[in-house]
Design a protein around this motif. Structure first.
Motif, PDB file in Angstrom:
ATOM      1  N   ALA A 115      20.823  75.932 -11.760  1.00 30.68           N
ATOM      2  CA  ALA A 115      19.638  76.404 -11.046  1.00 30.68           C
ATOM      3  C   ALA A 115      19.271  75.464  -9.899  1.00 30.68           C
ATOM      4  CB  ALA A 115      18.484  76.595 -12.035  1.00 30.68           C
ATOM      5  N   THR A 116      17.991  75.279  -9.658  1.00 31.73           N
ATOM      6  CA  THR A 116      17.519  74.574  -8.470  1.00 31.73           C
ATOM      7  C   THR A 116      18.089  73.158  -8.344  1.00 31.73           C
ATOM      8  OG1 THR A 116      15.482  75.875  -8.467  1.00 31.73           O
ATOM      9  CG2 THR A 116      15.447  73.805  -7.238  1.00 31.73           C
ATOM     10  N   VAL A 117      17.939  72.341  -9.367  1.00 30.06           N
ATOM     11  CA  VAL A 117      18.365  70.941  -9.267  1.00 30.06           C
ATOM     12  C   VAL A 117      19.870  70.824  -9.077  1.00 30.06           C
ATOM     13  CG1 VAL A 117      18.526  68.742 -10.509  1.00 30.06           C
ATOM     14  CG2 VAL A 117      16.380  70.011 -10.527  1.00 30.06           C
ATOM     15  N   GLU A 118      20.648  71.505  -9.915  1.00 27.87           N
ATOM     16  CA  GLU A 118      22.106  71.382  -9.803  1.00 27.87           C
ATOM     17  C   GLU A 118      22.614  71.975  -8.491  1.00 27.87           C
ATOM     18  OE1 GLU A 118      23.780  72.905 -13.465  1.00 27.87           O
ATOM     19  OE2 GLU A 118      23.339  71.034 -14.503  1.00 27.87           O
ATOM     20  N   THR A 119      22.001  73.059  -8.035  1.00 26.45           N
ATOM     21  CA  THR A 119      22.396  73.635  -6.747  1.00 26.45           C
ATOM     22  C   THR A 119      22.050  72.679  -5.616  1.00 26.45           C
ATOM     23  OG1 THR A 119      22.090  75.869  -7.623  1.00 26.45           O
ATOM     24  CG2 THR A 119      22.140  75.638  -5.224  1.00 26.45           C
ATOM     25  N   ALA A 120      20.861  72.084  -5.656  1.00 29.39           N
ATOM     26  CA  ALA A 120      20.458  71.119  -4.626  1.00 29.39           C
ATOM     27  C   ALA A 120      21.403  69.922  -4.603  1.00 29.39           C
ATOM     28  CB  ALA A 120      19.017  70.664  -4.860  1.00 29.39           C
ATOM     29  N   LEU A 121      21.774  69.431  -5.776  1.00 28.33           N
ATOM     30  CA  LEU A 121      22.704  68.300  -5.830  1.00 28.33           C
ATOM     31  C   LEU A 121      24.053  68.664  -5.210  1.00 28.33           C
ATOM     32  CD1 LEU A 121      21.921  66.891  -9.388  1.00 28.33           C
ATOM     33  CD2 LEU A 121      21.441  65.780  -7.185  1.00 28.33           C
ATOM     34  N   MET A 122      24.550  69.867  -5.501  1.00 27.41           N
ATOM     35  CA  MET A 122      25.821  70.294  -4.919  1.00 27.41           C
ATOM     36  C   MET A 122      25.701  70.479  -3.402  1.00 27.41           C
ATOM     37  SD  MET A 122      28.099  70.137  -7.164  1.00 27.41           S
ATOM     38  CE  MET A 122      29.417  70.927  -6.243  1.00 27.41           C
ATOM     39  N   LEU A 123      24.565  70.993  -2.938  1.00 30.31           N
ATOM     40  CA  LEU A 123      24.352  71.138  -1.495  1.00 30.31           C
ATOM     41  C   LEU A 123      24.391  69.779  -0.801  1.00 30.31           C
ATOM     42  CD1 LEU A 123      21.554  73.858  -1.467  1.00 30.31           C
ATOM     43  CD2 LEU A 123      23.858  74.090  -0.482  1.00 30.31           C
ATOM     44  N   ALA A 124      23.892  68.738  -1.481  1.00 29.53           N
ATOM     45  CA  ALA A 124      23.882  67.397  -0.897  1.00 29.53           C
ATOM     46  C   ALA A 124      25.228  66.692  -1.041  1.00 29.53           C
ATOM     47  CB  ALA A 124      22.782  66.558  -1.554  1.00 29.53           C
ATOM     48  N   LEU A 125      25.884  66.864  -2.178  1.00 33.68           N
ATOM     49  CA  LEU A 125      27.099  66.099  -2.461  1.00 33.68           C
ATOM     50  C   LEU A 125      28.389  66.788  -2.025  1.00 33.68           C
ATOM     51  CD1 LEU A 125      26.105  64.842  -6.020  1.00 33.68           C
ATOM     52  CD2 LEU A 125      26.204  63.476  -3.906  1.00 33.68           C
ATOM     53  N   ALA A 126      28.437  68.102  -2.100  1.00 32.06           N
ATOM     54  CA  ALA A 126      29.665  68.839  -1.774  1.00 32.06           C
ATOM     55  C   ALA A 126      29.319  70.188  -1.155  1.00 32.06           C
ATOM     56  CB  ALA A 126      30.509  69.012  -3.033  1.00 32.06           C
ATOM     57  N   PRO A 127      28.668  70.183  -0.002  1.00 30.43           N
ATOM     58  CA  PRO A 127      28.175  71.437   0.574  1.00 30.43           C
ATOM     59  C   PRO A 127      29.272  72.471   0.840  1.00 30.43           C
ATOM     60  CG  PRO A 127      28.005  69.630   2.163  1.00 30.43           C
ATOM     61  CD  PRO A 127      28.378  69.029   0.838  1.00 30.43           C
ATOM     62  N   ALA A 128      30.467  72.041   1.144  1.00 25.52           N
ATOM     63  CA  ALA A 128      31.553  72.989   1.432  1.00 25.52           C
ATOM     64  C   ALA A 128      31.958  73.785   0.202  1.00 25.52           C
ATOM     65  CB  ALA A 128      32.756  72.254   2.003  1.00 25.52           C
ATOM     66  N   SER A 129      31.654  73.265  -0.997  1.00 25.86           N
ATOM     67  CA  SER A 129      32.039  73.974  -2.216  1.00 25.86           C
ATOM     68  C   SER A 129      30.975  74.955  -2.697  1.00 25.86           C
ATOM     69  CB  SER A 129      32.359  72.970  -3.329  1.00 25.86           C
ATOM     70  OG  SER A 129      31.189  72.309  -3.744  1.00 25.86           O
ATOM     71  N   VAL A 130      29.833  75.006  -2.025  1.00 22.85           N
ATOM     72  CA  VAL A 130      28.742  75.893  -2.433  1.00 22.85           C
ATOM     73  C   VAL A 130      28.879  77.236  -1.719  1.00 22.85           C
ATOM     74  CG1 VAL A 130      26.240  76.229  -2.489  1.00 22.85           C
ATOM     75  CG2 VAL A 130      27.195  73.936  -2.820  1.00 22.85           C
ATOM     76  N   ARG A 131      28.926  78.293  -2.493  1.00 22.17           N
ATOM     77  CA  ARG A 131      28.941  79.649  -1.931  1.00 22.17           C
ATOM     78  C   ARG A 131      27.488  80.089  -1.755  1.00 22.17           C
ATOM     79  NH1 ARG A 131      33.238  82.329  -6.073  1.00 22.17           N
ATOM     80  NH2 ARG A 131      34.751  80.638  -5.959  1.00 22.17           N
ATOM     81  N   ARG A 132      26.950  79.787  -0.619  1.00 17.56           N
ATOM     82  CA  ARG A 132      25.518  79.989  -0.364  1.00 17.56           C
ATOM     83  C   ARG A 132      25.081  81.439  -0.551  1.00 17.56           C
ATOM     84  NH1 ARG A 132      23.604  75.228   2.584  1.00 17.56           N
ATOM     85  NH2 ARG A 132      25.412  73.878   2.845  1.00 17.56           N
ATOM     86  N   LEU A 162      20.051  80.444 -15.634  1.00 18.69           N
ATOM     87  CA  LEU A 162      18.990  80.633 -16.614  1.00 18.69           C
ATOM     88  C   LEU A 162      17.598  80.565 -15.987  1.00 18.69           C
ATOM     89  CD1 LEU A 162      20.511  78.381 -19.420  1.00 18.69           C
ATOM     90  CD2 LEU A 162      20.629  80.866 -19.248  1.00 18.69           C
ATOM     91  N   SER A 163      17.550  80.376 -14.664  1.00 18.41           N
ATOM     92  CA  SER A 163      16.276  80.182 -13.993  1.00 18.41           C
ATOM     93  C   SER A 163      16.420  80.590 -12.528  1.00 18.41           C
ATOM     94  CB  SER A 163      15.864  78.712 -14.142  1.00 18.41           C
ATOM     95  OG  SER A 163      14.591  78.492 -13.603  1.00 18.41           O
ATOM     96  N   ARG A 164      15.910  79.769 -11.615  1.00 19.71           N
ATOM     97  CA  ARG A 164      15.965  80.056 -10.180  1.00 19.71           C
ATOM     98  C   ARG A 164      16.819  79.027  -9.461  1.00 19.71           C
ATOM     99  NH1 ARG A 164      10.875  79.897  -7.313  1.00 19.71           N
ATOM    100  NH2 ARG A 164      11.906  81.313  -5.891  1.00 19.71           N
ATOM    101  N   ALA A 165      17.656  79.489  -8.532  1.00 18.06           N
ATOM    102  CA  ALA A 165      18.459  78.577  -7.720  1.00 18.06           C
ATOM    103  C   ALA A 165      18.065  78.612  -6.245  1.00 18.06           C
ATOM    104  CB  ALA A 165      19.943  78.905  -7.864  1.00 18.06           C
ATOM    105  N   ALA A 168      16.622  75.670  -3.921  1.00 17.51           N
ATOM    106  CA  ALA A 168      17.437  74.475  -3.668  1.00 17.51           C
ATOM    107  C   ALA A 168      17.718  74.284  -2.178  1.00 17.51           C
ATOM    108  CB  ALA A 168      18.758  74.587  -4.427  1.00 17.51           C
ATOM    109  N   THR A 169      17.605  73.040  -1.738  1.00 20.67           N
ATOM    110  CA  THR A 169      17.962  72.686  -0.361  1.00 20.67           C
ATOM    111  C   THR A 169      18.788  71.411  -0.383  1.00 20.67           C
ATOM    112  OG1 THR A 169      16.029  71.276   0.013  1.00 20.67           O
ATOM    113  CG2 THR A 169      15.781  73.645   0.534  1.00 20.67           C
ATOM    114  N   GLU A 170      19.516  71.192   0.696  1.00 19.19           N
ATOM    115  CA  GLU A 170      20.298  69.970   0.824  1.00 19.19           C
ATOM    116  C   GLU A 170      19.378  68.741   0.830  1.00 19.19           C
ATOM    117  OE1 GLU A 170      23.569  67.967   3.835  1.00 19.19           O
ATOM    118  OE2 GLU A 170      23.294  70.142   3.844  1.00 19.19           O
ATOM    119  N   ALA A 171      18.221  68.860   1.489  1.00 20.20           N
ATOM    120  CA  ALA A 171      17.269  67.740   1.540  1.00 20.20           C
ATOM    121  C   ALA A 171      16.758  67.405   0.137  1.00 20.20           C
ATOM    122  CB  ALA A 171      16.104  68.079   2.470  1.00 20.20           C
ATOM    123  N   MET A 172      16.483  68.432  -0.658  1.00 16.84           N
ATOM    124  CA  MET A 172      16.056  68.214  -2.037  1.00 16.84           C
ATOM    125  C   MET A 172      17.156  67.478  -2.804  1.00 16.84           C
ATOM    126  SD  MET A 172      15.209  71.070  -4.990  1.00 16.84           S
ATOM    127  CE  MET A 172      13.828  71.804  -4.138  1.00 16.84           C
TER     128      MET A 172
END
Length: 193
Positions: A115-132, A162-165, A168-172
């Motif tokens: 959800a939000t936290v894990e998506t935000a972490l992926m946006l910051a750490l590996a943005p190319a792997s995120v299917r936005r 299980l919640s909301r994604a 999530a933002t890269e800044a978060m």
């Protein structure tokens, strides 16, 4: 002093329905609890044999915790010259930051799966792997206060979310990474310094 970062163990204990989405997803490859315990124990014993005296098991999967506790206990049996810390990265995100990021509506770590936290972490750490285009909100229809085995069909949404994604933002994610790294650094220096 110096530190060595060991190779990650890419597999963990079986995912549970309301903390990891469960075992129902194609590609989910999990270990038995005993296997994880013995694998982590053996790695720790080998590191100790080579002279390590401070070891950290940094988990990215909540279900691993108790098996890593057992691994640490077994690896240190009969020794008083070493210490092992077992922790999850999420344990170093302070409640006030979660309140700020979620506007007081943090759903809890179990429901934050994918959800939000894990998506935000992926946006910051590996943005190319995120299917936005696939970032969605899909809360679980009902979260019981118990577990049923085998996992009933349809109890977890098909997405595994299980919640909301969508919040999530890269800044978060960057803020979370910075907070987690600083907190882990303080804990390591406190316990092992």
């Amino acid at each position: 002093s110096h530190a060595i970062v060991g190779a990650p163990i890419a597999f963990g204990y079986k995912s549970q329905a309301f903390s990891g989405g469960g075992q129902i997803f194609t590609g989910t490859t999990s270990l038995e609890g005993q296997t994880l315990t013995l694998l982590a124990r053996d790695v720790a014993r080998e590191l100790l044999r080579h002279g390590a005296r401070r070891i950290i098991f940094l988990s990215g999967h909540g279900e691993n915790q108790f098996f890593l506790f057992e691994a640490a206990d077994l690896a240190l049996a009969g020794r008083d010259d070493a210490r092992i810390m077992v922790t999850g990265w999420w344990q170093h995100v302070p409640a006030p930051l979660l309140d700020e990021l979620f506007g007081g509506g943090f759903p809890g770590w179990d429901l934050e799966h994918a959800a939000t936290v894990e998506t935000a972490l992926m946006l910051a750490l590996a943005p190319a792997s995120v299917r936005r285009e696939r970032i969605i909100d899909e809360p679980a229809p009902h979260v019981p206060g118990y577990s049923i085995f085998p996992q009933p069909p349809g109890i977890v949404p098909a997405s595994g979310l299980l919640s909301r994604a969508t919040p999530a933002t890269e800044a978060m994610g960057a803020r979370l990474v910075e907070t987690i790294v600083e907190a882990l650094s303080r804990v390591v220096h406190h316990e092992f310094g």
